[in-house]
Design an enzyme around this catalytic site. Structure first.
Site, PDB file in Angstrom:
ATOM      1  CG  HIS A  20      -1.910  -1.024   1.458  1.00 30.49           C
ATOM      2  ND1 HIS A  20      -2.168  -1.566   2.616  1.00 30.49           N
ATOM      3  CD2 HIS A  20      -2.648  -1.231   0.407  1.00 30.49           C
ATOM      4  CE1 HIS A  20      -3.207  -2.613   2.530  1.00 30.49           C
ATOM      5  NE2 HIS A  20      -3.713  -2.490   1.108  1.00 30.49           N
ATOM      6  NE  ARG A  47      -3.201  -7.840  -4.087  1.00 28.03           N
ATOM      7  CZ  ARG A  47      -4.056  -8.251  -3.216  1.00 28.03           C
ATOM      8  NH1 ARG A  47      -3.519  -8.397  -1.910  1.00 28.03           N
ATOM      9  NH2 ARG A  47      -5.178  -8.507  -3.126  1.00 28.03           N
ATOM     10  CB  SER A  54      -4.187  -6.122   4.983  1.00 28.66           C
ATOM     11  OG  SER A  54      -4.016  -5.041   4.559  1.00 28.66           O
ATOM     12  CE  LYS A  85     -13.557  -6.179   4.367  1.00 26.23           C
ATOM     13  NZ  LYS A  85     -12.772  -5.587   3.210  1.00 26.23           N
TER      14      LYS A  85
HETATM   15  O1  PNS Z   1      -8.664  -2.521   0.442  1.00 22.06           O
HETATM   16  P1  PNS Z   1     -10.112  -3.103   0.044  1.00 22.06           P
HETATM   17  O2  PNS Z   1     -10.909  -4.049   1.206  1.00 22.06           O
HETATM   18  O3  PNS Z   1      -9.876  -3.927  -1.053  1.00 22.06           O
HETATM   19  O4  PNS Z   1     -10.902  -1.837  -0.307  1.00 22.06           O
HETATM   20  C1  PNS Z   1     -12.109  -2.073  -0.816  1.00 22.06           C
HETATM   21  C2  PNS Z   1     -12.783  -0.650  -0.962  1.00 22.06           C
HETATM   22  C3  PNS Z   1     -12.898   0.253   0.403  1.00 22.06           C
HETATM   23  C4  PNS Z   1     -12.225   0.119  -1.976  1.00 22.06           C
HETATM   24  C5  PNS Z   1     -14.449  -0.793  -1.403  1.00 22.06           C
HETATM   25  O5  PNS Z   1     -14.892  -2.005  -0.580  1.00 22.06           O
HETATM   26  C6  PNS Z   1     -15.062   0.517  -1.464  1.00 22.06           C
HETATM   27  O6  PNS Z   1     -15.026   1.130  -2.136  1.00 22.06           O
HETATM   28  N1  PNS Z   1     -16.030   0.442  -0.402  1.00 22.06           N
HETATM   29  C7  PNS Z   1     -16.934   1.398  -0.238  1.00 22.06           C
HETATM   30  C8  PNS Z   1     -18.334   1.140  -0.754  1.00 22.06           C
HETATM   31  C9  PNS Z   1     -18.593   1.334  -2.126  1.00 22.06           C
HETATM   32  O7  PNS Z   1     -18.250   2.484  -2.816  1.00 22.06           O
HETATM   33  N2  PNS Z   1     -18.805   0.328  -2.801  1.00 22.06           N
HETATM   34  C10 PNS Z   1     -18.952   0.207  -4.174  1.00 22.06           C
HETATM   35  C11 PNS Z   1     -17.861  -0.382  -4.798  1.00 22.06           C
HETATM   36  S1  PNS Z   1     -18.373  -1.126  -6.276  1.00 22.06           S
END
Ligand code: PNS
Length: 167
Positions: free
Chosen positions: A22, A95, A133, A46
């Site tokens: 990150h 990745r 993570s 979560k």
């Molecule tokens: O680090 P991660 O868990 O892969 O990040 C995922 C994240 C936070 C980018 C994604 O879950 C997100 O954007 N969540 C906020 C809710 C949202 O916008 N959902 C629609 C995405 S299709």
């Protein structure tokens, strides 16, 4: 208030906790914008190991040397957060091919919801291609050596979390 001409990128994620992978994406994408906001998702549904406040503080501490990085937490849709911050660009790291399907789906959904928002992808440095993570937490939870995956400060925090959990 946001300066209209300022180019602001938003890098959303869970960052539970932030890894060297990150931090590499943060360093590199910060060079592409006037301001990069690292947006820490405070998702109550979560289960996270670190609270959103802790995750924000950790990233702030690890990015002190990058003057155009700001760390914030958000709850809700990434696109809404980006718009509220005056940004039109989401940043995500890729990745491997295995990330692609999920990331493509997310980027396309976000674009469908907000056509003014685009997602750009930075490929992670090869040395962090396997890193996540979740894997770091798994290794730490079994007392494994995580020094090549996270900064010394994050390592100490993870070790403390798992030491407390075992009590
Ligand atoms: O680090 P991660 O868990 O892969 O990040 C995922 C994240 C936070 C980018 C994604 O879950 C997100 O954007 N969540 C906020 C809710 C949202 O916008 N959902 C629609 C995405 S299709």
């Amino acid at each position: 208030m946001n300066n209209q001409r300022e180019k602001i990128g938003v890098y959303p994620g869970s960052f539970d906790p932030v890894t060297l992978g990150h931090l590499d994406i943060i360093e590199r994408s910060a060079r592409m914008f006037d301001k990069l906001i690292v947006a820490v998702l405070d998702n109550r549904s979560k289960k996270a190991l670190f609270t959103a406040d802790e995750r924000v503080k950790i990233i702030q501490n690890e990015t002190k040397h990058i003057c155009n990085v700001e760390v914030m937490q958000f709850d809700g849709l990434s696109v809404d957060f980006a718009k509220a911050q005056g940004s039109r660009t989401l940043v995500r790291g890729l990745r491997a091919v295995t990330d692609f399907e999920y990331e493509l789906q997310m980027a396309q959904t976000n674009h469908a919801m907000s056509t003014e928002i685009d997602t750009i992808f930075l490929t992670t440095d090869l040395k962090y291609a396997y890193l996540s993570s979740s894997i770091v937490k798994e290794v730490a939870s079994f007392g494994g050596d995580i020094s090549q995956f996270v900064t010394p400060a994050v390592r100490a925090l993870l070790e403390a979390k798992y030491a407390i959990k075992e009590d």
